[in-house]
Design an enzyme around this catalytic site. Structure first.
Site, mmCIF file in Angstrom:
data_model
loop_
_atom_site.group_PDB
_atom_site.id
_atom_site.type_symbol
_atom_site.label_atom_id
_atom_site.label_comp_id
_atom_site.label_asym_id
_atom_site.label_seq_id
_atom_site.Cartn_x
_atom_site.Cartn_y
_atom_site.Cartn_z
ATOM 1 N N ASP A 94 0.789 -1.231 0.000
ATOM 2 C CA ASP A 94 0.000 0.000 0.000
ATOM 3 C C ASP A 94 0.819 1.277 0.000
ATOM 4 O O ASP A 94 0.322 2.344 0.351
ATOM 5 C CB ASP A 94 -0.899 0.008 1.240
ATOM 6 N N GLU A 116 -0.578 -8.948 -1.703
ATOM 7 C CA GLU A 116 -1.309 -8.411 -0.536
ATOM 8 C C GLU A 116 -2.453 -7.506 -1.008
ATOM 9 O O GLU A 116 -2.617 -6.375 -0.567
ATOM 10 C CB GLU A 116 -0.370 -7.651 0.415
ATOM 11 N N GLU A 130 -2.448 5.185 2.641
ATOM 12 C CA GLU A 130 -2.379 3.779 2.227
ATOM 13 C C GLU A 130 -3.716 3.224 1.724
ATOM 14 O O GLU A 130 -3.748 2.419 0.786
ATOM 15 C CB GLU A 130 -1.849 2.908 3.376
ATOM 16 N N HIS A 207 4.659 4.661 13.593
ATOM 17 C CA HIS A 207 5.195 5.530 12.525
ATOM 18 C C HIS A 207 4.136 6.116 11.609
ATOM 19 O O HIS A 207 4.453 6.881 10.718
ATOM 20 C CB HIS A 207 6.169 4.723 11.656
ATOM 21 N N ARG A 209 1.482 8.102 9.407
ATOM 22 C CA ARG A 209 1.269 9.541 9.160
ATOM 23 C C ARG A 209 0.057 10.086 9.906
ATOM 24 O O ARG A 209 0.086 11.179 10.443
ATOM 25 C CB ARG A 209 1.064 9.775 7.651
ATOM 26 N N HIS A 240 11.304 4.847 14.336
ATOM 27 C CA HIS A 240 11.297 5.067 12.886
ATOM 28 C C HIS A 240 12.034 6.384 12.575
ATOM 29 O O HIS A 240 11.876 7.357 13.309
ATOM 30 C CB HIS A 240 9.827 5.142 12.437
HETATM 31 C C1 UD1 Z 1 6.264 4.676 4.353
HETATM 32 C C2 UD1 Z 1 4.918 4.342 3.695
HETATM 33 C C3 UD1 Z 1 4.007 3.639 4.696
HETATM 34 C C4 UD1 Z 1 4.699 2.443 5.337
HETATM 35 C C5 UD1 Z 1 6.042 2.877 5.929
HETATM 36 C C6 UD1 Z 1 6.791 1.682 6.444
HETATM 37 C C7 UD1 Z 1 4.041 5.878 1.984
HETATM 38 C C8 UD1 Z 1 3.411 7.185 1.733
HETATM 39 N N1 UD1 Z 1 4.287 5.586 3.278
HETATM 40 O O1 UD1 Z 1 6.004 5.626 5.391
HETATM 41 O O2 UD1 Z 1 2.850 3.192 4.027
HETATM 42 O O3 UD1 Z 1 3.883 1.930 6.362
HETATM 43 O O4 UD1 Z 1 6.825 3.493 4.894
HETATM 44 O O5 UD1 Z 1 7.822 2.055 7.307
HETATM 45 O O6 UD1 Z 1 4.325 5.162 1.073
HETATM 46 N N2 UD1 Z 1 13.560 7.932 6.479
HETATM 47 C C9 UD1 Z 1 14.933 7.809 6.628
HETATM 48 N N3 UD1 Z 1 15.502 6.584 6.312
HETATM 49 C C10 UD1 Z 1 14.779 5.523 5.887
HETATM 50 C C11 UD1 Z 1 13.391 5.660 5.765
HETATM 51 C C12 UD1 Z 1 12.798 6.873 6.046
HETATM 52 O O7 UD1 Z 1 15.621 8.736 6.999
HETATM 53 O O8 UD1 Z 1 15.369 4.462 5.625
HETATM 54 C C13 UD1 Z 1 12.934 9.238 6.801
HETATM 55 C C14 UD1 Z 1 13.188 10.280 5.693
HETATM 56 O O9 UD1 Z 1 13.302 11.553 6.278
HETATM 57 C C15 UD1 Z 1 11.896 10.190 4.869
HETATM 58 C C16 UD1 Z 1 10.886 9.975 5.973
HETATM 59 O O10 UD1 Z 1 11.515 9.089 6.897
HETATM 60 O O11 UD1 Z 1 11.648 11.351 4.082
HETATM 61 C C17 UD1 Z 1 9.562 9.435 5.535
HETATM 62 O O12 UD1 Z 1 9.660 8.322 4.672
HETATM 63 P P1 UD1 Z 1 8.379 7.922 3.778
HETATM 64 O O13 UD1 Z 1 8.680 6.692 3.003
HETATM 65 O O14 UD1 Z 1 7.904 9.109 3.022
HETATM 66 O O15 UD1 Z 1 7.248 7.671 4.865
HETATM 67 P P2 UD1 Z 1 7.122 6.564 5.985
HETATM 68 O O16 UD1 Z 1 6.494 7.239 7.138
HETATM 69 O O17 UD1 Z 1 8.406 5.857 6.152
HETATM 70 N N1 UDP Z 2 10.619 -4.200 11.394
HETATM 71 C C1 UDP Z 2 12.013 -4.333 11.416
HETATM 72 N N2 UDP Z 2 12.737 -3.541 12.261
HETATM 73 C C2 UDP Z 2 12.176 -2.637 13.093
HETATM 74 C C3 UDP Z 2 10.759 -2.491 13.066
HETATM 75 C C4 UDP Z 2 10.024 -3.283 12.196
HETATM 76 O O1 UDP Z 2 12.578 -5.153 10.677
HETATM 77 O O2 UDP Z 2 12.890 -1.960 13.837
HETATM 78 C C5 UDP Z 2 9.846 -5.028 10.456
HETATM 79 C C6 UDP Z 2 8.663 -5.781 11.041
HETATM 80 O O3 UDP Z 2 9.045 -7.063 11.482
HETATM 81 C C7 UDP Z 2 7.682 -5.857 9.877
HETATM 82 C C8 UDP Z 2 8.005 -4.612 9.071
HETATM 83 O O4 UDP Z 2 9.259 -4.136 9.516
HETATM 84 O O5 UDP Z 2 7.921 -6.968 9.039
HETATM 85 C C9 UDP Z 2 6.928 -3.584 9.283
HETATM 86 O O6 UDP Z 2 7.315 -2.383 8.721
HETATM 87 P P1 UDP Z 2 6.601 -1.032 9.110
HETATM 88 O O7 UDP Z 2 5.989 -1.136 10.453
HETATM 89 O O8 UDP Z 2 7.604 0.038 8.873
HETATM 90 O O9 UDP Z 2 5.497 -0.870 7.965
HETATM 91 P P2 UDP Z 2 3.979 -1.347 7.811
HETATM 92 O O10 UDP Z 2 3.941 -2.820 7.932
HETATM 93 O O11 UDP Z 2 3.176 -0.642 8.863
HETATM 94 O O12 UDP Z 2 3.610 -0.843 6.455
#
Ligand code: UD1
Ligand code: UDP
Length: 367
Positions: A94, A116, A130, A207, A209, A240
């Site tokens: 998603d 999924e 999502e 984490h 939004r 996160h």
């Molecule tokens: C994204 C997905 C969300 C998913 C989540 C899993 C979208 C809009 N959101 O949200 O559906 O549940 O990932 O974790 O697709 N950042 C880092 N390093 C990383 C990852 C993120 O620094 O490895 C920081 C950056 O500042 C980045 C911010 O997190 O801009 C947000 O990342 P983003 O992918 O936009 O949103 P998530 O909240 O991670």
């Molecule tokens: N996860 C991980 N390390 C962490 C936290 C989560 O490997 O510190 C794994 C967790 O086991 C799961 C996945 O990340 O498989 C979930 O990711 P996240 O919660 O970021 O996204 P969502 O599933 O909500 O989209």
């Protein structure tokens, strides 16, 4: 025949890894394309599963917004897809990577397989973005890999042709079973030193939004209250890297005794931590799906869920983000042994660890 496997974030990497491994095992013609919507958290997962992507779009920017992610993925995916000319593109879940890649595939008339598929809340802004990413991806998809009966029903209710829907289970269970190892020792000594037998360790992840701001403040305040009022509780929170999350976690939880704010963990240590903890508080989708396999109760820090199966089975409970509600529900599981047992001894409704094999079989058969 060529398969393209696309993903960009931590959960997609975990859930696509079993499909990449299955394609490798069968020596199929496939290419892995990562958008790197996440950078460090994606790289962690690529390393754990030993995946070297064919292409890496490297799009992540600090505090990126949805316009940026969507437009970067579409623009940068175009030349790669035009060059590779895959016969099918597999996307997962998603995220904005998922939706934007499906749209790019549609523009190039390349069939899409959605892993999924069919999860729904029917609430436009929850989870945001999502829910709409999922609905739009469904419209663009040719092969719908639904994890459960419920998700299949949702797709049928939206008019998806039943012959294009396949119940496969969720690939996250395949990934979990590949990684779980009861003898694993953490590299971080802090995690080894915690007394998991005599303490009640709460594992927190948050984490989403739609939880930024007040909902997250309430959640973290509830956690603070729980450690302050239960001397046998330790709280571990791999925070996160999203700056909105970091800021609130630092404000409410940093420096509190018995609270351990740590970096996001590699998959292997995270699974081990789930395995060793007492209780999980999370707004994560994937964690809700994994926890029942490890016999851990989950309190879901969200108003809605597109994963009602665990709640119906009784391994998870939707508690929202109200401070008092979280405290009451967590306290019940900390104090009432039978309530705890009731939630920790059920079968996992999300799969049997063979989803990737089924998905690859279907792709080969249908194309
Ligand atoms: C994204 C997905 C969300 C998913 C989540 C899993 C979208 C809009 N959101 O949200 O559906 O549940 O990932 O974790 O697709 N950042 C880092 N390093 C990383 C990852 C993120 O620094 O490895 C920081 C950056 O500042 C980045 C911010 O997190 O801009 C947000 O990342 P983003 O992918 O936009 O949103 P998530 O909240 O991670
Ligand atoms: N996860 C991980 N390390 C962490 C936290 C989560 O490997 O510190 C794994 C967790 O086991 C799961 C996945 O990340 O498989 C979930 O990711 P996240 O919660 O970021 O996204 P969502 O599933 O909500 O989209």
């Amino acid at each position: 025949m060529k398969i393209a496997i696309v993903f960009g974030t931590r959960p997609e990497a975990i859930k696509m890894a079993p499909i990449v491994k299955e394609c490798e095992r069968r020596n199929l013609n496939f290419v892995t394309i990562v958008t790197a919507q996440h950078r460090e958290m994606l790289d962690q997962k690529l390393e754990v599963f030993g995946i070297k992507p064919g292409y890496d779009l490297d799009i992540m920017q600090a505090n990126q917004d949805l316009f940026y992610i969507t437009s970067s993925v579409i623009n940068e995916m175009k030349p790669i897809l035009m060059k590779e000319k895959p016969d099918v593109i597999l996307v997962q879940g998603d995220t904005t990577t998922t939706f934007a890649t499906s749209l790019a595939s549609f523009y190039l008339k390349i069939p899409v397989g959605h892993v999924e598929a069919g999860l729904r809340t029917w609430n436009k802004y929850n989870p945001f973005p999502e829910e709409i990413n999922r609905q739009l991806t469904t419209r663009l998809t040719d092969f719908h890999f639904a994890p459960t009966e419920w998700s299949k029903k949702n797709l049928i209710a939206e008019g998806v042709d039943e012959s294009k829907i396949f119940i496969t289970g969720n690939t996250v269970i395949d990934a979990l079973l590949m990684i779980v190892d009861p003898n694993y020792r953490f590299e971080d000594e802090l995690l080894n030193e915690i007394d998991y037998k005599n303490k009640k360790v709460i594992l927190l992840t948050s984490h989403r939004r739609e939880n930024f701001g007040e909902p997250m403040r309430q959640t973290f305040s509830a956690c603070k209250h729980l450690v302050e009022t239960n001397p046998d509780v330790e709280l571990i929170y791999p925070v996160h890297p999203n700056p909105n999350v970091q800021k609130m976690a630092n404000e409410v939880l940093r420096g509190v005794d018995h609270v351990h704010l740590i970096e996001p963990l590699d998959y292997r240590p995270f699974v081990q931590l789930m395995n060793k903890c007492y209780l999980i508080l999370t707004d994560s989708g994937g964690v809700q799906e994994e926890a029942p396999s490890l016999g851990k109760p989950v309190l879901v820090l969200r108003k809605t869920t597109e994963r009602p199966e665990a709640i119906q089975v009784g391994t998870a409970k939707l508690v929202g983000t109200d401070k008092d509600m979280i405290i009451n529900e967590a306290q019940r599981l900390l104090s009432d042994k039978s309530a705890y047992l009731e939630m920790s001894t059920k079968a996992n409704p999300y799969g049997d660890g063979k989803a990737a094999e089924r998905i690859v079989n279907i792709v080969l058969e249908k194309l």
